[in-house]
Design a protein around this motif. Structure first.
Motif, PDB file in Angstrom:
ATOM      1  N   ILE A  21      -3.796   7.972   3.636  1.00 50.61           N
ATOM      2  CA  ILE A  21      -4.988   8.204   2.812  1.00 50.61           C
ATOM      3  C   ILE A  21      -4.948   7.346   1.551  1.00 50.61           C
ATOM      4  CG2 ILE A  21      -6.143   9.930   1.363  1.00 50.61           C
ATOM      5  CD1 ILE A  21      -5.398  11.983   3.562  1.00 50.61           C
ATOM      6  N   ARG A  22      -3.783   7.280   0.924  1.00 50.76           N
ATOM      7  CA  ARG A  22      -3.643   6.465  -0.290  1.00 50.76           C
ATOM      8  C   ARG A  22      -3.881   4.989   0.026  1.00 50.76           C
ATOM      9  NH1 ARG A  22       2.038   6.432  -3.387  1.00 50.76           N
ATOM     10  NH2 ARG A  22       2.604   5.685  -1.327  1.00 50.76           N
ATOM     11  N   TYR A  51       0.819  -1.207   0.000  1.00 42.78           N
ATOM     12  CA  TYR A  51       0.000   0.000   0.000  1.00 42.78           C
ATOM     13  C   TYR A  51       0.857   1.263   0.000  1.00 42.78           C
ATOM     14  CZ  TYR A  51      -4.049  -2.907   1.116  1.00 42.78           C
ATOM     15  OH  TYR A  51      -5.046  -3.838   1.083  1.00 42.78           O
ATOM     16  N   VAL A  67      -5.758   3.770   2.485  1.00 45.45           N
ATOM     17  CA  VAL A  67      -7.189   3.584   2.756  1.00 45.45           C
ATOM     18  C   VAL A  67      -7.966   3.513   1.440  1.00 45.45           C
ATOM     19  CG1 VAL A  67      -9.234   4.694   3.730  1.00 45.45           C
ATOM     20  CG2 VAL A  67      -7.132   4.583   5.062  1.00 45.45           C
ATOM     21  N   GLN A  68      -7.624   4.375   0.496  1.00 50.03           N
ATOM     22  CA  GLN A  68      -8.300   4.345  -0.804  1.00 50.03           C
ATOM     23  C   GLN A  68      -8.088   3.007  -1.509  1.00 50.03           C
ATOM     24  OE1 GLN A  68      -6.620   7.798  -2.695  1.00 50.03           O
ATOM     25  NE2 GLN A  68      -8.297   9.128  -2.023  1.00 50.03           N
ATOM     26  N   CYS A  69      -6.865   2.500  -1.471  1.00 49.98           N
ATOM     27  CA  CYS A  69      -6.583   1.195  -2.084  1.00 49.98           C
ATOM     28  C   CYS A  69      -7.336   0.088  -1.369  1.00 49.98           C
ATOM     29  CB  CYS A  69      -5.091   0.899  -2.047  1.00 49.98           C
ATOM     30  SG  CYS A  69      -4.129   1.883  -3.193  1.00 49.98           S
ATOM     31  N   SER A  70      -7.383   0.158  -0.063  1.00 53.18           N
ATOM     32  CA  SER A  70      -8.084  -0.855   0.715  1.00 53.18           C
ATOM     33  C   SER A  70      -9.577  -0.869   0.396  1.00 53.18           C
ATOM     34  CB  SER A  70      -7.859  -0.607   2.207  1.00 53.18           C
ATOM     35  OG  SER A  70      -8.549  -1.550   2.975  1.00 53.18           O
ATOM     36  N   ILE A  71     -10.159   0.298   0.260  1.00 50.76           N
ATOM     37  CA  ILE A  71     -11.582   0.391  -0.075  1.00 50.76           C
ATOM     38  C   ILE A  71     -11.858  -0.238  -1.443  1.00 50.76           C
ATOM     39  CG2 ILE A  71     -13.411   2.030  -0.706  1.00 50.76           C
ATOM     40  CD1 ILE A  71     -12.310   3.833   1.557  1.00 50.76           C
ATOM     41  N   ARG A  72     -10.924  -0.040  -2.384  1.00 50.20           N
ATOM     42  CA  ARG A  72     -11.100  -0.596  -3.723  1.00 50.20           C
ATOM     43  C   ARG A  72     -10.659  -2.056  -3.811  1.00 50.20           C
ATOM     44  NH1 ARG A  72      -8.071   4.108  -6.869  1.00 50.20           N
ATOM     45  NH2 ARG A  72      -6.589   3.365  -5.342  1.00 50.20           N
ATOM     46  N   HIS A  73     -10.130  -2.606  -2.705  1.00 48.27           N
ATOM     47  CA  HIS A  73      -9.647  -3.993  -2.645  1.00 48.27           C
ATOM     48  C   HIS A  73      -8.541  -4.251  -3.665  1.00 48.27           C
ATOM     49  CE1 HIS A  73     -12.832  -5.114   0.126  1.00 48.27           C
ATOM     50  NE2 HIS A  73     -13.678  -4.462  -0.662  1.00 48.27           N
ATOM     51  N   TYR A 109      -0.460  11.450   3.656  1.00 49.87           N
ATOM     52  CA  TYR A 109      -0.669  11.075   2.259  1.00 49.87           C
ATOM     53  C   TYR A 109      -0.602   9.556   2.095  1.00 49.87           C
ATOM     54  CZ  TYR A 109       0.129  10.451  -2.703  1.00 49.87           C
ATOM     55  OH  TYR A 109       0.051  10.018  -4.004  1.00 49.87           O
TER      56      TYR A 109
END
Length: 113
Positions: free
Chosen positions: A66-67, A32, A69-75, A63
């Motif tokens: 946040i990046r 990540y 978390v965004q990747c995790s949300i999109r799996h 940064y």
């Protein structure tokens, strides 16, 4: 000659380094783009250490989080060329946490007198 021998890595230090590299590769946080200190649980000492960080380091940390978390949300993971490397995984928070822990211990000693 003795100084060169003293600087040469020992077998055990090489094994320890290989072990840490193995654990790093097995962890998900580098995929990540995060560093180890980005994942620390926020104890009172860590919270104070985070408050003391220079603003640029705080911004970089935020940064990365946040990046991630965004990747995790999109799996999904980041592209492999954006993963953090073992060499980049500097423990940037350790000196601050150690300083805070020393201060907390000193304060405790003063309060107990």
């Amino acid at each position: 000659m003795a100084s060169a021998a003293a600087k040469a890595p020992t077998f055990f230090s090489q094994m320890r380094q290989a072990y840490w590299r193995y654990l790093f590769k097995k962890a998900d946080y580098p995929k990540y783009g995060m560093l180890r200190d980005d994942c620390l649980l926020e104890s009172p000492a860590v919270q104070e250490a985070l408050r003391r960080l220079p603003q640029t380091v705080k911004d970089e940390r935020n940064y990365r989080i946040i990046r991630a978390v965004q990747c995790s949300i999109r799996h999904e993971y980041l592209p492999e060329n954006q993963w953090s490397t073992f060499e980049q995984d500097v423990h940037y928070l350790d000196p601050y946490v150690e300083e805070v822990q020393r201060e907390m211990k000193e304060k405790e000693e003063w309060n107990s007198k």
